[in-house]
Design a protein around this motif. Structure first.
Motif, PDB file in Angstrom:
ATOM      1  N   ILE A  81      -8.846   5.375  -6.507  1.00 55.83           N
ATOM      2  CA  ILE A  81      -8.949   4.185  -5.654  1.00 55.83           C
ATOM      3  C   ILE A  81      -8.316   4.450  -4.295  1.00 55.83           C
ATOM      4  N   TYR A  82      -7.167   5.107  -4.275  1.00 53.62           N
ATOM      5  CA  TYR A  82      -6.543   5.424  -2.989  1.00 53.62           C
ATOM      6  C   TYR A  82      -7.475   6.270  -2.120  1.00 53.62           C
ATOM      7  N   SER A  83      -8.219   7.182  -2.754  1.00 51.68           N
ATOM      8  CA  SER A  83      -9.135   8.027  -1.973  1.00 51.68           C
ATOM      9  C   SER A  83     -10.299   7.225  -1.397  1.00 51.68           C
ATOM     10  N   ARG A  84     -10.628   6.100  -2.013  1.00 54.23           N
ATOM     11  CA  ARG A  84     -11.721   5.244  -1.525  1.00 54.23           C
ATOM     12  C   ARG A  84     -11.257   4.293  -0.422  1.00 54.23           C
ATOM     13  N   SER A  85      -9.976   4.253  -0.175  1.00 55.56           N
ATOM     14  CA  SER A  85      -9.392   3.319   0.803  1.00 55.56           C
ATOM     15  C   SER A  85      -9.478   3.912   2.207  1.00 55.56           C
ATOM     16  N   THR A  94       0.865  -1.179   0.000  1.00 53.18           N
ATOM     17  CA  THR A  94       0.000   0.000   0.000  1.00 53.18           C
ATOM     18  C   THR A  94       0.901   1.226   0.000  1.00 53.18           C
ATOM     19  N   ILE A  95       0.337   2.370  -0.277  1.00 56.56           N
ATOM     20  CA  ILE A  95       1.124   3.609  -0.221  1.00 56.56           C
ATOM     21  C   ILE A  95       1.265   4.101   1.213  1.00 56.56           C
ATOM     22  N   TRP A  96       0.600   3.429   2.168  1.00 52.42           N
ATOM     23  CA  TRP A  96       0.629   3.864   3.566  1.00 52.42           C
ATOM     24  C   TRP A  96       1.476   2.961   4.450  1.00 52.42           C
ATOM     25  N   GLN A 146       1.916  -6.517   2.803  1.00 54.15           N
ATOM     26  CA  GLN A 146       1.113  -6.740   4.005  1.00 54.15           C
ATOM     27  C   GLN A 146       0.020  -7.747   3.661  1.00 54.15           C
ATOM     28  N   THR A 147      -0.410  -8.488   4.652  1.00 51.79           N
ATOM     29  CA  THR A 147      -1.542  -9.407   4.483  1.00 51.79           C
ATOM     30  C   THR A 147      -2.727  -8.845   5.244  1.00 51.79           C
ATOM     31  N   PHE A 148      -3.795  -8.578   4.512  1.00 50.54           N
ATOM     32  CA  PHE A 148      -5.020  -8.041   5.099  1.00 50.54           C
ATOM     33  C   PHE A 148      -6.086  -9.129   5.060  1.00 50.54           C
ATOM     34  N   GLU A 149      -6.884  -9.201   6.114  1.00 51.72           N
ATOM     35  CA  GLU A 149      -7.973 -10.166   6.176  1.00 51.72           C
ATOM     36  C   GLU A 149      -9.238  -9.442   6.610  1.00 51.72           C
ATOM     37  N   GLY A 150     -10.323  -9.737   5.900  1.00 44.35           N
ATOM     38  CA  GLY A 150     -11.592  -9.113   6.253  1.00 44.35           C
ATOM     39  C   GLY A 150     -12.712  -9.570   5.347  1.00 44.35           C
ATOM     40  N   VAL A 151     -13.833  -8.928   5.492  1.00 45.21           N
ATOM     41  CA  VAL A 151     -15.038  -9.270   4.741  1.00 45.21           C
ATOM     42  C   VAL A 151     -14.995  -8.596   3.373  1.00 45.21           C
ATOM     43  N   PRO A 152     -15.148  -9.378   2.302  1.00 44.32           N
ATOM     44  CA  PRO A 152     -15.225  -8.744   0.987  1.00 44.32           C
ATOM     45  C   PRO A 152     -16.394  -7.747   0.951  1.00 44.32           C
ATOM     46  N   LEU A 153     -16.144  -6.580   0.388  1.00 44.52           N
ATOM     47  CA  LEU A 153     -17.197  -5.574   0.274  1.00 44.52           C
ATOM     48  C   LEU A 153     -18.395  -6.152  -0.470  1.00 44.52           C
ATOM     49  N   ALA A 154     -18.155  -6.991  -1.470  1.00 41.05           N
ATOM     50  CA  ALA A 154     -19.244  -7.610  -2.237  1.00 41.05           C
ATOM     51  C   ALA A 154     -20.124  -8.480  -1.340  1.00 41.05           C
ATOM     52  N   MET A 199      -4.462  -6.973   9.955  1.00 44.66           N
ATOM     53  CA  MET A 199      -3.288  -6.767   9.119  1.00 44.66           C
ATOM     54  C   MET A 199      -2.178  -7.646   9.699  1.00 44.66           C
ATOM     55  N   ASN A 200      -1.649  -8.517   8.849  1.00 46.84           N
ATOM     56  CA  ASN A 200      -0.599  -9.453   9.263  1.00 46.84           C
ATOM     57  C   ASN A 200      -1.015 -10.275  10.479  1.00 46.84           C
ATOM     58  N   GLY A 201      -2.294 -10.692  10.474  1.00 49.79           N
ATOM     59  CA  GLY A 201      -2.802 -11.565  11.519  1.00 49.79           C
ATOM     60  C   GLY A 201      -3.236 -10.881  12.798  1.00 49.79           C
ATOM     61  N   GLU A 202      -3.049  -9.574  12.883  1.00 54.82           N
ATOM     62  CA  GLU A 202      -3.391  -8.829  14.105  1.00 54.82           C
ATOM     63  C   GLU A 202      -4.587  -7.916  13.852  1.00 54.82           C
ATOM     64  N   GLN A 203      -5.510  -7.879  14.816  1.00 59.00           N
ATOM     65  CA  GLN A 203      -6.613  -6.925  14.708  1.00 59.00           C
ATOM     66  C   GLN A 203      -6.034  -5.516  14.691  1.00 59.00           C
ATOM     67  N   MET A 204      -6.620  -4.669  13.851  1.00 62.20           N
ATOM     68  CA  MET A 204      -6.132  -3.292  13.735  1.00 62.20           C
ATOM     69  C   MET A 204      -6.831  -2.409  14.757  1.00 62.20           C
ATOM     70  N   SER A 205      -6.041  -1.631  15.468  1.00 65.13           N
ATOM     71  CA  SER A 205      -6.598  -0.672  16.414  1.00 65.13           C
ATOM     72  C   SER A 205      -6.883   0.624  15.664  1.00 65.13           C
ATOM     73  N   VAL A 206      -7.575   1.530  16.309  1.00 61.48           N
ATOM     74  CA  VAL A 206      -7.839   2.844  15.715  1.00 61.48           C
ATOM     75  C   VAL A 206      -6.515   3.506  15.351  1.00 61.48           C
ATOM     76  N   ARG A 207      -5.526   3.340  16.175  1.00 58.51           N
ATOM     77  CA  ARG A 207      -4.205   3.927  15.937  1.00 58.51           C
ATOM     78  C   ARG A 207      -3.558   3.372  14.663  1.00 58.51           C
ATOM     79  N   ASP A 208      -3.932   2.128  14.304  1.00 57.49           N
ATOM     80  CA  ASP A 208      -3.353   1.455  13.137  1.00 57.49           C
ATOM     81  C   ASP A 208      -4.342   1.359  11.980  1.00 57.49           C
ATOM     82  N   LYS A 209      -5.171   2.380  11.816  1.00 62.61           N
ATOM     83  CA  LYS A 209      -6.129   2.490  10.719  1.00 62.61           C
ATOM     84  C   LYS A 209      -7.355   1.598  10.874  1.00 62.61           C
ATOM     85  N   GLY A 210      -7.539   0.997  12.024  1.00 60.56           N
ATOM     86  CA  GLY A 210      -8.673   0.106  12.263  1.00 60.56           C
ATOM     87  C   GLY A 210      -9.785   0.806  13.013  1.00 60.56           C
ATOM     88  N   PRO A 211     -10.755   0.102  13.446  1.00 56.90           N
ATOM     89  CA  PRO A 211     -10.829  -1.347  13.357  1.00 56.90           C
ATOM     90  C   PRO A 211     -11.218  -1.872  11.989  1.00 56.90           C
TER      91      PRO A 211
END
Length: 158
Positions: A143-147, A57-59, A64-72, A113-125
């Protein structure tokens, strides 16, 4: 500690459901479509089914490995078929995402992200993450603006 009146008021508030509920405290995403609002905690989102994306990512630095619910999948759960998504972050920043972005192998609502739940501090939840490395079309300013990260509300407008 509490006088009798205070105890009565507290008891009444709890009986009426006006107190802080554990469910409300655990809600990480609120989704609205066709006048219906649903709240999701982490477990409820994960129960919809998850996917992983390995990407740069640009950030962040490196892959990185991200895991979550597909938007679809979330849009299917909500019954949304056409229109746009108004995605809003904790700080009330809102971005518009066309529902056409919610495709198979498209963006996910990343919870880890990388197997760890993201906190607010780390762009999460919740962070909308596209598979940037999979296609040059995902590496654009649009696309970056939609992220959007720190996502906490979605409204589908048809």
């Amino acid at each position: 500690m509490f006088n009798r009146m205070t105890r009565c008021v507290l008891a009444l508030a709890l009986a009426l459901g006006l107190g802080t509920s554990a469910q409300a405290a655990d809600t990480i995403l609120t989704a609205t479509h066709n006048g219906q609002t649903r709240t999701f905690d982490r477990a409820e989102l994960e129960a919809l089914g998850t996917a992983s994306i390995e990407t740069t990512t640009i950030w962040t630095e490196g892959v990185q490995t991200f895991e979550g619910v597909p938007l679809a999948v979330l849009m299917q759960e909500l019954g949304a078929q056409d229109g746009k998504i108004l995605a809003t972050a904790i700080n009330d920043y809102t971005i518009e995402i066309p529902l056409s972005d919610a495709t198979e192998n498209g963006p996910i609502l990343a919870l880890k992200m990388n197997g760890e739940q993201m906190s607010v501090r780390d762009k999460g939840p919740v962070w909308v993450v596209y598979p940037y490395d999979a296609d040059a079309d995902y590496r654009t300013e649009v696309i970056y603006s939609r992220s959007i990260w720190q996502l906490d509300r979605i409204e589908v407008v048809e």
